[in-house]
Design a protein around this motif. Structure first.
Motif, short mmCIF file in Angstrom:
data_model
loop_
_atom_site.label_atom_id
_atom_site.label_comp_id
_atom_site.label_asym_id
_atom_site.label_seq_id
_atom_site.Cartn_x
_atom_site.Cartn_y
_atom_site.Cartn_z
N ASP A 1 0.89 -1.24 -0.09
CA ASP A 1 0.00 -0.08 0.15
C ASP A 1 0.91 1.34 0.11
O ASP A 1 0.30 2.34 -0.01
N GLY A 2 2.27 1.15 0.05
CA GLY A 2 2.98 2.12 0.10
C GLY A 2 3.20 3.07 1.55
O GLY A 2 3.69 4.06 1.44
N TRP B 1 9.33 9.13 10.14
CA TRP B 1 8.67 8.73 8.76
C TRP B 1 7.83 7.41 8.88
O TRP B 1 7.03 7.12 7.85
N ARG B 2 7.85 6.72 10.19
CA ARG B 2 7.32 5.40 10.18
C ARG B 2 5.66 5.64 10.13
O ARG B 2 5.06 6.58 10.49
N PHE B 3 5.17 4.76 9.21
CA PHE B 3 3.84 4.90 9.06
C PHE B 3 3.09 5.82 8.47
O PHE B 3 1.81 6.18 8.36
N MET B 4 4.28 6.66 7.75
CA MET B 4 3.43 7.61 6.50
C MET B 4 3.53 6.89 5.21
O MET B 4 3.93 5.62 5.17
N THR B 5 3.19 7.61 4.16
CA THR B 5 2.65 6.85 2.82
C THR B 5 3.57 7.58 1.65
O THR B 5 3.85 8.87 1.90
N VAL B 6 3.96 6.51 0.80
CA VAL B 6 4.63 7.17 -0.42
C VAL B 6 3.64 8.07 -1.19
O VAL B 6 4.08 9.12 -1.67
N ALA B 7 2.47 7.86 -1.26
CA ALA B 7 1.18 8.64 -1.93
C ALA B 7 0.08 8.51 -1.07
O ALA B 7 -0.02 7.59 -0.49
N GLY C 1 -2.28 1.11 14.51
CA GLY C 1 -2.66 2.04 15.56
C GLY C 1 -3.59 3.26 15.01
O GLY C 1 -4.27 3.30 14.12
N ASN C 2 -3.28 4.18 15.77
CA ASN C 2 -3.92 5.71 15.22
C ASN C 2 -2.97 6.66 14.43
O ASN C 2 -2.94 7.45 14.40
N ALA C 3 -1.93 5.89 13.69
CA ALA C 3 -1.23 6.84 12.96
C ALA C 3 -1.89 7.33 11.90
O ALA C 3 -3.03 6.93 10.99
N PRO C 4 -1.57 8.55 11.46
CA PRO C 4 -2.36 9.43 10.56
C PRO C 4 -2.16 9.03 9.06
O PRO C 4 -3.10 9.42 8.28
N LEU C 5 -1.17 8.25 8.79
CA LEU C 5 -0.95 7.95 7.46
C LEU C 5 -0.70 8.91 6.55
O LEU C 5 -1.37 8.85 5.37
N ALA C 6 -0.11 9.97 6.85
CA ALA C 6 0.10 11.07 6.08
C ALA C 6 1.14 10.72 5.19
O ALA C 6 2.16 10.03 5.09
N PRO C 7 1.02 11.69 3.64
CA PRO C 7 2.19 11.42 2.87
C PRO C 7 3.42 12.03 3.19
O PRO C 7 3.79 12.77 3.92
#
Length: 617
Positions: free
Chosen positions: A214-215, A225-231, A248-254
């Protein structure tokens, strides 16, 4: 006066002698700037290529290290799933067996790089764990909602990276289903954390991180940078991940990375903002991690290497160009020595300019004449289009005249029959026999409708003008052409064998104009077979993806080779009374609506192939 001319000539000569210097200065400056720019591009390209080669080698080494770290704990679930002590603890659940299993798991973790090793029952509740002594022991926790548990129970094995629900630490969960001959007993799970690997990778100047399918960043040398996304993730996928509590509650921001230039497969130039260093340009190298769905991404800073390479390339360009420009300047200086030749050359040049001016006047006159000719050609072309329309109408009226005599016979026959039916109906009415009288009147109505159809076909065919394209029912057009030919070729139309298209098959064009094309082709085929025994004309229709193909084939003697090459040229005919316009007009009609006509002729007969555009339904 002579002195004034001499002074003016001296000034002109001096200006002419010194004119090249400003030009040379501008040219030299432009050349130097272009060379410096090109050298900068070359230096940048070579530096990026060198960084790419080195970066790929480094990335491959990091992937190899990651694989080595992954392979060691993968064997533990496989071995423990077959272990008798695990099977007994899951099957019988007695306190002594579970305590022994806790101690065994604790000892196995101490000798490996695994973070924790635990065993769950088939209901997902942990039965034994290597951290059974710790306050945050996994024993008794329900892991049935975890994907690694569900997939292991379904498929036998699974690997899943997630944030620990108890420890709140990220790691890779490797699971294996434990079973006996009767059924599944539970799942053996080993959790692996990558703190040591991330510490080995730690390099603020060259970030390394691993992403999943999922990137999402799983393992990284930059903890923030952990649990951030490539896109940015799609909304549905983002909601599913958050609902599963995988991270968890990571925002999964780019990630703060913007792609600037693609270099090759798996490599690109990006702009990235690193913590504490600000924005910079980096070479991003993507390498897949074998045996997983992960991908390792490696960022290599480009600015120091590129700046050094650009500087070196530009210094080299200057070292080459400066001596060359100095030599050119020396040669230009020598040009002043031959300044006395300039006066004679100037006089020659003035004479040449005078001749050029005269030639320019001549060319201007020729241009005016050419414009007049163009206007005449355009007027002629407009007149030609009008004549062409008149020729189309003339051809249509010629065909109409040919079929008119036969149509008169076609009408006279039903008129005579109508007279007979009318007389019979009068007699029946006098005898008070209504039923046969009504039958005769019905026959009279049918014959009247037949006469009306014939006259309507003639009126429509004689109508002049070009209409916009529309959907034309091909079957009706063929039937209309046959109606107009029936009288002229009475007794011979039995050789015209038509494989009618299905009802509803429509082409783009105009029915009357298509009937004109079909009449021309049918008429030519029938006339070519006049007097021939066993004559036949076959008409077939084929439907393609976006075209309809009509083939009109006869078994006549074929087309004379002397006129075959110019068959579609005006006034080219083998008939004594023919004008040679039928095929020319037919080709133009078909071309007007996006189609074409082809011909195939030989000693055994001739086939005309008409391609028409299928109408959009």
């Amino acid at each position: 006066m002579f002195e004034q001319r001499l002074r003016k000539k001296s000034v002109d000569d001096s200006a002419f002698a010194w004119t090249p210097w400003p030009v040379f200065a501008l040219a030299a400056a432009a050349l130097l700037l272009s060379a410096l720019f090109a050298a900068g591009l070359y230096g940048r390209s070579s530096a990026v290529k060198a960084l790419l080669d080195q970066g790929r080698a480094d990335a491959n080494l990091k992937v190899a290290l990651l694989r080595a770290v992954l392979e060691r704990p993968r064997a533990l679930p496989l071995l423990l799933a077959e272990d008798q002590q695990v099977a007994e603890a899951l099957a019988f659940r007695n306190t002594e067996a579970i305590a022994a299993l806790d101690r065994k798991l604790e000892g196995l973790v101490a000798g490996t790089n695994a973070s924790v090793l635990y065993v769950t029952g088939r209901d997902g509740i942990a039965v034994a764990s290597s951290n059974w002594r710790e306050p945050l022991s996994f024993v008794g926790n329900d892991y049935s909602f975890r994907e690694y548990f569900q997939r292991a129970m379904e498929n036998g094995t699974a690997e899943h990276f997630a944030l620990g629900s108890v420890s709140k630490r990220p790691g890779l969960y490797i699971s294996r289903r434990a079973e006996n001959q009767a059924s599944a007993l539970g799942v053996v799970v080993v959790k692996m954390e990558f703190d040591q690997l991330e510490g080995d990778w730690h390099d603020a100047d060259r970030p390394v991180y691993v992403t999943d399918a999922d990137g999402v960043v799983l393992i990284t040398s930059i903890p923030s940078w952990r649990f951030m996304t490539v896109a940015p993730l799609p909304a549905d996928r983002l909601g599913a991940i958050r609902q599963s509590l995988q991270f968890g509650n990571a925002p999964l921001a780019p990630l703060p990375i913007v792609r600037q230039e693609a270099l090759s497969e798996g490599a690109s130039i990006v702009s990235a903002v690193l913590p504490g260093t600000g924005a910079g340009e980096y070479l991003r190298i993507l390498t897949p991690v074998p045996s997983t769905s992960w991908r390792l991404e490696y960022l290599v800073p480009t600015e120091p290497s590129v700046a050094a390479a650009v500087r070196e390339a530009r210094l080299l360009a200057l070292a080459v160009l400066v001596p060359i420009l100095a030599l050119i300047a020396f040669l230009l200086r020598r040009r002043q020595v031959i300044a006395d030749r300039i006066a004679a050359e100037k006089a020659l040049r003035e004479e040449l300019e005078r001749r050029v001016a005269e030639r320019t006047v001549d060319l201007s006159r020729a241009r005016d004449l050419l414009q007049e000719e163009i206007a005449d050609h355009r007027s002629t072309e407009s007149k030609l289009q009008v004549v062409q329309q008149e020729l189309v109408q003339a051809n249509r009226l010629a065909i109409l005249g040919q079929v008119a005599a036969g149509v008169a016979h076609e009408i006279n026959q039903p008129v005579a029959t109508i007279r007979a039916y009318a007389d019979n109906a009068r007699v029946f009415l006098q005898r008070n026999r209504k039923e046969p009288a009504e039958e005769n009147l019905g026959e009279i109505a049918a014959l009247t409708e037949r006469i009306g159809m014939i006259t309507e076909e003639l009126k429509a065919f004689a109508r002049k003008g070009r209409t916009p394209p529309e959907a034309v029912d091909l079957r009706s057009a063929i039937e209309g052409a046959v109606v107009l030919l029936r009288s002229r070729f009475a007794g011979r139309l039995d050789i015209l064998q038509i494989d009618m298209p299905p009802p509803g098959l429509a082409v783009t064009g105009n029915r009357v104009r298509f009937e004109q094309v079909l009449i021309n082709l049918f008429q030519n085929a029938l006339e070519a077979l006049e007097g021939k025994a066993e004559a036949s004309v076959n008409v077939s229709v084929e439907t393609l993806a976006d075209e309809v193909v009509i083939r009109v084939s006869d078994n006549g003697p074929g087309i004379d080779p002397s006129i075959r090459s110019s068959l579609f040229s005006p006034f080219n005919t083998s008939k004594e009374k023919g004008l040679g316009l039928g095929l020319v007009i037919s080709k133009d009609i078909v071309a007007d609506y996006g189609g074409r006509i082809e011909v195939d002729s030989g000693e055994t007969g001739t086939t005309f192939i008409v391609y028409l555009r299928k109408a959009v339904s």
